[in-house]
Write an enzyme that holds these catalytic residues in place. Structure first.
Site, mmCIF file in Angstrom:
data_model
loop_
_atom_site.group_PDB
_atom_site.id
_atom_site.type_symbol
_atom_site.label_atom_id
_atom_site.label_comp_id
_atom_site.label_asym_id
_atom_site.label_seq_id
_atom_site.Cartn_x
_atom_site.Cartn_y
_atom_site.Cartn_z
ATOM 1 N N ASP A 70 -15.189 -4.801 -0.170
ATOM 2 C CA ASP A 70 -14.789 -4.765 1.237
ATOM 3 C C ASP A 70 -16.070 -4.853 2.056
ATOM 4 O OD1 ASP A 70 -12.182 -4.282 0.320
ATOM 5 O OD2 ASP A 70 -12.578 -2.140 0.214
ATOM 6 N N ASP B 34 0.862 -1.177 0.000
ATOM 7 C CA ASP B 34 0.000 0.000 0.000
ATOM 8 C C ASP B 34 0.899 1.227 0.000
ATOM 9 O OD1 ASP B 34 -1.919 -1.914 0.351
ATOM 10 O OD2 ASP B 34 -2.582 -1.244 2.327
#
Length: 245
Positions: free
Chosen positions: A129, A7
């Site tokens: 998600d 990330d």
């Protein structure tokens, strides 16, 4: 299949806890060197998340992603802040193999379905998600988890099946960044209900036992971020546990 992930915020390798930008850990690592190491250990796919772009689409780290992709021979999957057809086309033209679309698939499904028709289902992975509520419903969150989406995982999967949905990355938000183990029941249920979709598991991976449990759940791949960064195990060990297809 093992899919190591990094990330990125402002060019730095970071991890967020449960998607919270206020709970950020920054690692003193070069993104290029880290991905190169993962590739050298045998990873065929690498996953890059542009967290700056996810929060502020105008600040997408496209130049950095172009540099990272150019320096690697592994297949690259990229997500974070992708909002337009032009951005999808740009990433694919840079050599990215698959773009990851999250919130937009929930908010503007017809737009994203058009991208499936234009670029093909191999080029797009939906990132879903989810928060699992007390009734067991899988509710998809949107906008970097900063707001609830209200749609069920199943309704989105069935909607996108019309355009040939092939790849879906599902994160149980309650597990993300926690190192408490993956929600293997979730992946077992999804891969048995929708066997034509290659499910990517994400969230909670801490040990090689967790990797083996996801391997045995029917998922097609596993995204591993934090566990690799803090040396719980390495990519080579993970691939030994779950070899590339």
């Amino acid at each position: 299949m093992i899919i190591p992930a990094i990330d990125l915020i402002d060019g730095k390798v970071v991890r967020l806890y449960q998607g919270d930008y206020g709970q950020q850990t920054t690692f003193d690592l070069s993104p290029q060197a880290q991905l190169q190491s993962y590739q050298d250990q045998g990873a065929n796919w690498l996953h890059i998340v542009d967290l700056t772009g996810a929060k502020e689409p105008a600040k997408r780290q496209t130049t950095l992603i172009a540099e990272l992709t150019a320096g690697l021979s592994a297949n690259i999957q990229v997500g974070g802040g992708i909002r337009t057809e032009e951005q999808v086309a740009e990433l694919l033209s840079l050599g990215v193999k698959r773009v990851v679309i999250g919130s937009l698939a929930v908010k503007e499904p017809e737009l994203v379905k058009g991208w499936f028709n234009k670029f093909g289902s191999e080029a797009i992975c939906l990132a879903l998600d989810i928060n699992i509520n007390q009734s067991g419903e899988k509710i998809v969150a949107v906008s970097g988890w900063q707001s609830g989406g209200g749609k069920s995982l199943e309704s989105i999967v069935e909607d996108f099946s019309q355009v040939g949905l092939k790849h879906a990355l599902v994160t149980d938000i309650s597990r993300d960044g926690t190192l408490t183990g993956a929600n293997t029941e979730l992946y077992r249920e999804l891969s048995s209900r929708y066997p034509d979709i290659a499910w990517q598991a994400s969230g909670g991976i801490a040990t090689l036992e967790d990797v083996a449990a996801v391997r045995d759940s029917g998922a097609a791949g596993i995204i591993i971020g934090k566990a690799l960064l803090i040396n719980q195990f390495n990519v080579a060990e993970a691939i030994q546990c779950w070899p590339n297809e």
